[in-house]
Design a protein around this motif. Structure first.
Motif, PDB file in Angstrom:
ATOM      1  N   PHE A 174      32.221  44.012  32.977  1.00  0.00           N
ATOM      2  CA  PHE A 174      33.684  44.121  32.891  1.00  0.00           C
ATOM      3  C   PHE A 174      34.311  42.742  32.738  1.00  0.00           C
ATOM      4  O   PHE A 174      35.207  42.546  31.911  1.00  0.00           O
ATOM      5  CB  PHE A 174      34.240  44.811  34.136  1.00  0.00           C
ATOM      6  CG  PHE A 174      35.735  44.992  34.081  1.00  0.00           C
ATOM      7  CD1 PHE A 174      36.286  46.155  33.571  1.00  0.00           C
ATOM      8  CD2 PHE A 174      36.597  43.993  34.525  1.00  0.00           C
ATOM      9  CE1 PHE A 174      37.667  46.322  33.497  1.00  0.00           C
ATOM     10  CE2 PHE A 174      37.972  44.144  34.455  1.00  0.00           C
ATOM     11  CZ  PHE A 174      38.513  45.306  33.940  1.00  0.00           C
ATOM     12  N   HIS A 175      33.847  41.789  33.537  1.00  0.00           N
ATOM     13  CA  HIS A 175      34.379  40.430  33.491  1.00  0.00           C
ATOM     14  C   HIS A 175      34.237  39.859  32.082  1.00  0.00           C
ATOM     15  O   HIS A 175      35.200  39.322  31.515  1.00  0.00           O
ATOM     16  CB  HIS A 175      33.632  39.562  34.513  1.00  0.00           C
ATOM     17  CG  HIS A 175      34.183  38.183  34.670  1.00  0.00           C
ATOM     18  ND1 HIS A 175      33.830  37.364  35.727  1.00  0.00           N
ATOM     19  CD2 HIS A 175      35.039  37.450  33.928  1.00  0.00           C
ATOM     20  CE1 HIS A 175      34.457  36.213  35.609  1.00  0.00           C
ATOM     21  NE2 HIS A 175      35.199  36.237  34.511  1.00  0.00           N
ATOM     22  N   TYR A 176      33.046  39.997  31.502  1.00  0.00           N
ATOM     23  CA  TYR A 176      32.841  39.448  30.161  1.00  0.00           C
ATOM     24  C   TYR A 176      33.731  40.155  29.136  1.00  0.00           C
ATOM     25  O   TYR A 176      34.408  39.497  28.323  1.00  0.00           O
ATOM     26  CB  TYR A 176      31.378  39.577  29.711  1.00  0.00           C
ATOM     27  CG  TYR A 176      31.257  39.299  28.234  1.00  0.00           C
ATOM     28  CD1 TYR A 176      31.341  37.992  27.745  1.00  0.00           C
ATOM     29  CD2 TYR A 176      31.156  40.349  27.301  1.00  0.00           C
ATOM     30  CE1 TYR A 176      31.306  37.732  26.381  1.00  0.00           C
ATOM     31  CE2 TYR A 176      31.121  40.095  25.944  1.00  0.00           C
ATOM     32  CZ  TYR A 176      31.201  38.781  25.494  1.00  0.00           C
ATOM     33  OH  TYR A 176      31.201  38.527  24.151  1.00  0.00           O
ATOM     34  N   GLU A 177      33.729  41.485  29.137  1.00  0.00           N
ATOM     35  CA  GLU A 177      34.509  42.235  28.151  1.00  0.00           C
ATOM     36  C   GLU A 177      36.000  41.948  28.303  1.00  0.00           C
ATOM     37  O   GLU A 177      36.736  41.860  27.308  1.00  0.00           O
ATOM     38  CB  GLU A 177      34.240  43.742  28.314  1.00  0.00           C
ATOM     39  CG  GLU A 177      32.832  44.167  27.940  1.00  0.00           C
ATOM     40  CD  GLU A 177      32.551  44.022  26.452  1.00  0.00           C
ATOM     41  OE1 GLU A 177      33.506  44.090  25.658  1.00  0.00           O
ATOM     42  OE2 GLU A 177      31.374  43.839  26.080  1.00  0.00           O
ATOM     43  N   ARG A 190      41.917  34.055  35.577  1.00  0.00           N
ATOM     44  CA  ARG A 190      42.163  34.403  36.982  1.00  0.00           C
ATOM     45  C   ARG A 190      41.972  35.897  37.218  1.00  0.00           C
ATOM     46  O   ARG A 190      41.367  36.321  38.201  1.00  0.00           O
ATOM     47  CB  ARG A 190      43.579  33.978  37.386  1.00  0.00           C
ATOM     48  CG  ARG A 190      43.703  32.514  37.775  1.00  0.00           C
ATOM     49  CD  ARG A 190      45.144  32.047  37.791  1.00  0.00           C
ATOM     50  NE  ARG A 190      45.576  31.628  36.450  1.00  0.00           N
ATOM     51  CZ  ARG A 190      46.777  31.131  36.171  1.00  0.00           C
ATOM     52  NH1 ARG A 190      47.674  31.013  37.144  1.00  0.00           N
ATOM     53  NH2 ARG A 190      47.083  30.753  34.961  1.00  0.00           N
ATOM     54  N   MET A 191      42.504  36.713  36.301  1.00  0.00           N
ATOM     55  CA  MET A 191      42.406  38.161  36.474  1.00  0.00           C
ATOM     56  C   MET A 191      40.972  38.652  36.315  1.00  0.00           C
ATOM     57  O   MET A 191      40.531  39.551  37.040  1.00  0.00           O
ATOM     58  CB  MET A 191      43.311  38.865  35.460  1.00  0.00           C
ATOM     59  CG  MET A 191      44.788  38.839  35.816  1.00  0.00           C
ATOM     60  SD  MET A 191      45.164  39.658  37.397  1.00  0.00           S
ATOM     61  CE  MET A 191      44.538  41.313  37.076  1.00  0.00           C
ATOM     62  N   GLY A 192      40.241  38.080  35.370  1.00  0.00           N
ATOM     63  CA  GLY A 192      38.846  38.492  35.174  1.00  0.00           C
ATOM     64  C   GLY A 192      38.009  38.226  36.406  1.00  0.00           C
ATOM     65  O   GLY A 192      37.209  39.065  36.836  1.00  0.00           O
ATOM     66  N   ARG A 193      38.200  37.049  37.010  1.00  0.00           N
ATOM     67  CA  ARG A 193      37.438  36.705  38.212  1.00  0.00           C
ATOM     68  C   ARG A 193      37.875  37.552  39.398  1.00  0.00           C
ATOM     69  O   ARG A 193      37.052  37.991  40.203  1.00  0.00           O
ATOM     70  CB  ARG A 193      37.598  35.208  38.499  1.00  0.00           C
ATOM     71  CG  ARG A 193      36.932  34.323  37.444  1.00  0.00           C
ATOM     72  CD  ARG A 193      36.988  32.849  37.802  1.00  0.00           C
ATOM     73  NE  ARG A 193      38.339  32.278  37.705  1.00  0.00           N
ATOM     74  CZ  ARG A 193      38.869  31.781  36.595  1.00  0.00           C
ATOM     75  NH1 ARG A 193      38.182  31.826  35.464  1.00  0.00           N
ATOM     76  NH2 ARG A 193      40.083  31.253  36.598  1.00  0.00           N
ATOM     77  N   LEU A 194      39.184  37.782  39.512  1.00  0.00           N
ATOM     78  CA  LEU A 194      39.702  38.635  40.590  1.00  0.00           C
ATOM     79  C   LEU A 194      39.131  40.042  40.480  1.00  0.00           C
ATOM     80  O   LEU A 194      38.676  40.618  41.478  1.00  0.00           O
ATOM     81  CB  LEU A 194      41.231  38.689  40.529  1.00  0.00           C
ATOM     82  CG  LEU A 194      41.915  39.764  41.390  1.00  0.00           C
ATOM     83  CD1 LEU A 194      41.749  39.438  42.865  1.00  0.00           C
ATOM     84  CD2 LEU A 194      43.394  39.885  41.038  1.00  0.00           C
ATOM     85  N   PHE A 239      25.812  36.169  30.112  1.00  0.00           N
ATOM     86  CA  PHE A 239      26.900  36.049  31.090  1.00  0.00           C
ATOM     87  C   PHE A 239      26.543  36.775  32.380  1.00  0.00           C
ATOM     88  O   PHE A 239      26.810  36.274  33.477  1.00  0.00           O
ATOM     89  CB  PHE A 239      28.185  36.624  30.503  1.00  0.00           C
ATOM     90  CG  PHE A 239      29.391  36.422  31.389  1.00  0.00           C
ATOM     91  CD1 PHE A 239      29.993  35.181  31.493  1.00  0.00           C
ATOM     92  CD2 PHE A 239      29.916  37.472  32.123  1.00  0.00           C
ATOM     93  CE1 PHE A 239      31.095  34.978  32.313  1.00  0.00           C
ATOM     94  CE2 PHE A 239      31.012  37.292  32.943  1.00  0.00           C
ATOM     95  CZ  PHE A 239      31.607  36.037  33.044  1.00  0.00           C
ATOM     96  N   ILE A 240      25.911  37.942  32.276  1.00  0.00           N
ATOM     97  CA  ILE A 240      25.493  38.681  33.476  1.00  0.00           C
ATOM     98  C   ILE A 240      24.533  37.829  34.300  1.00  0.00           C
ATOM     99  O   ILE A 240      24.673  37.714  35.524  1.00  0.00           O
ATOM    100  CB  ILE A 240      24.816  40.013  33.086  1.00  0.00           C
ATOM    101  CG1 ILE A 240      25.802  40.931  32.365  1.00  0.00           C
ATOM    102  CG2 ILE A 240      24.266  40.720  34.326  1.00  0.00           C
ATOM    103  CD1 ILE A 240      25.159  42.168  31.760  1.00  0.00           C
TER     104      ILE A 240
END
Length: 343
Positions: A174-177, A190-194, A239-240
Motif C-alpha cells: 500500500f505504501h509503495y502504490e 507523510r501520509m504514506g508512512r502514516l 520496496f517491500i
C-alpha cells in the motif's frame, strides 16, 4: 486489479523474523508489572515523538525531538511558523490513530485534511493536476493523470480490504502504490508512512508508535532508491524488502530500549517449564511431574505459568477442552534458558 509484487525468499524470512520479535514483545508486555507498564508508556511517548520528527525531517522540517516535545507540552518554540504548524498537525493526527480505519478511503481524506491544515488549500482532497516528483531539478517520477487518481485509489483500497496477504506485506505494498499514485498535491510522503503504520497497528498495537520513520530518515537514499527500483521493475518487491528491514531494525531497537522484566518463577513453575516439550496435554504434564492431585497442579503450576505468559494454550478459546495442550511461549523459552544456566 491487484498491485504487482513478488514474494521473495528474503521477504518471507523478514516476515518470519518480525513476527517472532512481535511475539517476544507481546509476551514481555503481558508478563510485566506496574513498573514495566509505566516504562512502556514512557517509551510510547518517546517513540511517537521520534516517529513524527523523522517523518517531518524527511520532508525538510528542521525541528528537533526536543522542540516537538515542547510543542506537545504547549510551550512556545522559536522556529519557522510553517514547521511548527506541521508538527502540531502531525501530533494531532498521530494522537488519533485509533480513530482512523485503515481500509476507509474517507478516513484517509480526513487524516490528510488534519495533517495539512493551514498548509495546503486542497487539504483532504485529491489533487486536480499532474505532479512530477523532482530530485536535483530532474523529474524522477511522473505521476498518473489527476483524473485517474479517484479510480486508482478506489482500486487500491478495494485490494487492501480484500487481500489475504500478511499485514506486513500489505502495509508495504500500500505504501509503495500510494507513493506511485501520489494522490495529493502535497503531504504524500507523510501520509504514506502514516498509513503503513496504521495498517500495521491493526495487526499489533506496537506499530502505532514504533519509530520506523526515524530509520527511514536515516536511510533516505535507500528509501528513494527502492521506490525507483520498484517503479522500474513494475514490482514493489525491492520496496517491500527495504521497509521490512527497517521495521525489523525498529523492533530490535525497541526491545533493546525496553526494560526487560523477568517474571518471578516459583519452584513449581520452574519444574513445569523444564518438562514441557513441544505441545503437551495436561495429563502428560501431570505424569511427568509425578503429581496425582490435578487441582494442586492447576493452582500451583498451570495457572501461574499461564498468568505470567511463560506457557500458552493451543486452544485458548476452549480452555476446558479435553484436546487442550500447553506449550512454552518465547518468554518461557528465555526463562527456561536462564533457569538451565543457573542450574
Amino acid at each position: 486489479m491487484n498491485p504487482p509484487f513478488t514474494i521473495t525468499s528474503q521477504i518471507l524470512s523478514l516476515v518470519a523474523e518480525i513476527s517472532e520479535k512481535v511475539g517476544n514483545i507481546k509476551a514481555f508486555q503481558q508478563s510485566g508489572g506496574t513498573d514495566h507498564k509505566r516504562d512502556d508508556l514512557r517509551l510510547r511517548r518517546i517513540n511517537q515523538i521520534r516517529t513524527i520528527q523523522g517523518s517531518l525531517a524527511i520532508e525538510g522540517n528542521t525541528l528537533s525531538e526536543e522542540q516537538i516535545t515542547a510543542i506537545l507540552g504547549g510551550k512556545t518554540v522559536i522556529a519557522p511558523l510553517k514547521e511548527v504548524q506541521e508538527a502540531r498537525n502531525a501530533l494531532k493526527v498521530y494522537g488519533q490513530m485509533e480513530r482512523w480505519r485503515f481500509a476507509a478511503r474517507d478516513d484517509l481524506l480526513r487524516a490528510h485534511k488534519e495533517l495539512m491544515l493551514g498548509l495546503l488549500d486542497s487539504a483532504g482532497q485529491y489533487r486536480s493536476s499532474g505532479v512530477g516528483i523532482m530530485k536535483n531539478e530532474e523529474v524522477i517520477h511522473l505521476t498518473p493523470p489527476a483524473d485517474m487518481v479517484p479510480t486508482l485509489m478506489a482500486n487500491l483500497f478495494s485490494w487492501l480490504r480484500d487481500s489475504e496477504a500478511h499485514p506486513l506485506i500489505k502495509s508495504c505494498v500500500f505504501h509503495y502504490e500510494f507513493e506511485f499514485i501520489h494522490p495529493f498535491a502535497d503531504g504524500n510522503g507523510r501520509m504514506g508512512r502514516l498509513w503503513q503504520s496504521l495498517i500495521l497497528s491493526d495487526w499489533h498495537e506496537i506499530f502505532a508508535y514504533l519509530p520506523v520513520e526515524s530509520l527511514v530518515y536515516q536511510y533516505q537514499s535507500e528509501y528513494y532508491r527502492a521506490l525507483n527500483e520498484s517503479t522500474n521493475q513494475a514490482d514493489s518487491a525491492p520496496f517491500i524488502s527495504l521497509m521490512l528491514g527497517l521495521v525489523l531494525n525498529s523492533l530490535q531497537a525497541f526491545i533493546d530500549d525496553t526494560p526487560q522484566v523477568t517474571p518471578q518463577v516459583t519452584p513449581q513453575v520452574g519444574k513445569l517449564l523444564m518438562v514441557i516439550r513441544g505441545e503437551m496435554l495436561g495429563k502428560e504434564l501431570l505424569a511427568l511431574l509425578g503429581l496425582r492431585d490435578r487441582r494442586s497442579f492447576v493452582r500451583l503450576y498451570q495457572e501461574p505459568a499461564l498468568a505470567t505468559g511463560l506457557v500458552e494454550m493451543t486452544l485458548p478459546e476452549k480452555p476446558t477442552s479435553r484436546l487442550q495442550r500447553y506449550r512454552l511461549t518465547l518468554l518461557g523459552h528465555e526463562v527456561l534458558r536462564t533457569i538451565s544456566c543457573q542450574g
